[in-house]
Design a protein around this motif. Sequence first.
Motif, PDB file in Angstrom:
ATOM      1  N   ALA A  32       0.832  -1.194  -0.064  1.00 55.06           N
ATOM      2  CA  ALA A  32       0.122  -0.067  -0.080  1.00 55.06           C
ATOM      3  C   ALA A  32       0.936   1.373   0.090  1.00 55.06           C
ATOM      4  O   ALA A  32       0.789   2.329  -0.670  1.00 55.06           O
ATOM      5  CB  ALA A  32      -1.046   0.231   1.091  1.00 55.06           C
ATOM      6  N   LEU A  33       1.925   1.260   0.729  1.00 59.39           N
ATOM      7  CA  LEU A  33       2.906   2.298   0.826  1.00 59.39           C
ATOM      8  C   LEU A  33       3.524   2.738  -0.376  1.00 59.39           C
ATOM      9  O   LEU A  33       3.709   3.718  -0.909  1.00 59.39           O
ATOM     10  CB  LEU A  33       3.728   2.243   1.988  1.00 59.39           C
ATOM     11  N   GLU A  34       4.081   1.567  -1.066  1.00 57.09           N
ATOM     12  CA  GLU A  34       4.802   1.647  -2.452  1.00 57.09           C
ATOM     13  C   GLU A  34       3.914   2.236  -3.260  1.00 57.09           C
ATOM     14  O   GLU A  34       4.082   3.144  -4.244  1.00 57.09           O
ATOM     15  CB  GLU A  34       5.242   0.269  -2.557  1.00 57.09           C
ATOM     16  N   ARG A  35       2.590   1.534  -3.139  1.00 59.37           N
ATOM     17  CA  ARG A  35       1.688   2.205  -4.515  1.00 59.37           C
ATOM     18  C   ARG A  35       1.509   3.682  -4.179  1.00 59.37           C
ATOM     19  O   ARG A  35       1.365   4.334  -5.015  1.00 59.37           O
ATOM     20  CB  ARG A  35       0.293   1.206  -4.032  1.00 59.37           C
ATOM     21  N   ALA A  36       1.404   3.896  -2.788  1.00 58.40           N
ATOM     22  CA  ALA A  36       0.808   5.401  -2.703  1.00 58.40           C
ATOM     23  C   ALA A  36       1.987   6.271  -3.085  1.00 58.40           C
ATOM     24  O   ALA A  36       1.845   7.306  -3.780  1.00 58.40           O
ATOM     25  CB  ALA A  36       0.513   5.679  -1.215  1.00 58.40           C
ATOM     26  N   GLU A  37       3.373   5.734  -2.878  1.00 57.02           N
ATOM     27  CA  GLU A  37       4.575   6.444  -3.260  1.00 57.02           C
ATOM     28  C   GLU A  37       4.520   6.710  -4.721  1.00 57.02           C
ATOM     29  O   GLU A  37       4.912   7.667  -5.202  1.00 57.02           O
ATOM     30  CB  GLU A  37       5.692   5.791  -2.726  1.00 57.02           C
ATOM     31  N   ASP A  38       4.485   5.687  -5.583  1.00 59.04           N
ATOM     32  CA  ASP A  38       4.317   5.600  -6.800  1.00 59.04           C
ATOM     33  C   ASP A  38       3.255   6.525  -7.545  1.00 59.04           C
ATOM     34  O   ASP A  38       3.647   7.373  -8.456  1.00 59.04           O
ATOM     35  CB  ASP A  38       4.052   4.109  -7.630  1.00 59.04           C
ATOM     36  N   LYS A  39       2.258   6.688  -6.717  1.00 60.73           N
ATOM     37  CA  LYS A  39       0.985   7.493  -7.313  1.00 60.73           C
ATOM     38  C   LYS A  39       1.517   8.951  -7.150  1.00 60.73           C
ATOM     39  O   LYS A  39       1.263   9.868  -7.917  1.00 60.73           O
ATOM     40  CB  LYS A  39      -0.223   7.363  -6.620  1.00 60.73           C
ATOM     41  N   LYS A  40       2.156   9.257  -6.143  1.00 61.46           N
ATOM     42  CA  LYS A  40       2.680  10.420  -5.771  1.00 61.46           C
ATOM     43  C   LYS A  40       3.611  11.038  -6.711  1.00 61.46           C
ATOM     44  O   LYS A  40       3.754  12.120  -7.298  1.00 61.46           O
ATOM     45  CB  LYS A  40       3.205  10.578  -4.096  1.00 61.46           C
ATOM     46  N   GLU A  41       4.587  10.186  -7.087  1.00 62.06           N
ATOM     47  CA  GLU A  41       5.769  10.422  -8.037  1.00 62.06           C
ATOM     48  C   GLU A  41       5.243  10.755  -9.284  1.00 62.06           C
ATOM     49  O   GLU A  41       5.568  11.697 -10.136  1.00 62.06           O
ATOM     50  CB  GLU A  41       6.736   9.260  -7.707  1.00 62.06           C
TER      51      GLU A  41
END
Length: 170
Positions: free
Chosen positions: A154-163
Amino acid sequence: MFVIREKFFSIGDDFDVLDEHGNKVFHVDGKVLSIRDKVVIEDASGQEVATLHRHLVSLRPTYEIRIGGEKAAEVRKKLFTPFRDKFTIDVPGPDDLEMKGDLLDHEYVIERGGEEVAAVSKRWLTIRDTYAVQISAGVEPLLIIGAVLALDLALERAEDKKEKKDRDED
């Protein structure tokens, strides 16, 4: 205690979950990552013992953990938690668990009814890009490890979306 490598999902490779002596306890198959973010956890002999996958349609990040083919829990982000992320591990029945602390930096605890049942920390280890998961006796290790991996997804996915959003704004 279990040892897990940090940021494994960004590469999507396989890795082993080790005990404190460096022995392989579980193997995580990261190659099956797909649109549903499915991960397979195998025991040391290669038998599938658990899976974890993301629900495609949900208001907040939600991951289902299945142990031995049976639904064991859903891990989901709490909707209203100002200043800090909190995730709930919703198990069948009344004994839900909560992940709280510094989730991004792998310094958090997992509690059931206010009692700590597991702790996650990078500080206990000197190995770079790894963190330890300490689980209390009587608590299902696959449930806790599955929840920790779901949180990482979930955190990796959120970080990818933010980037991606930041790149699109440039």
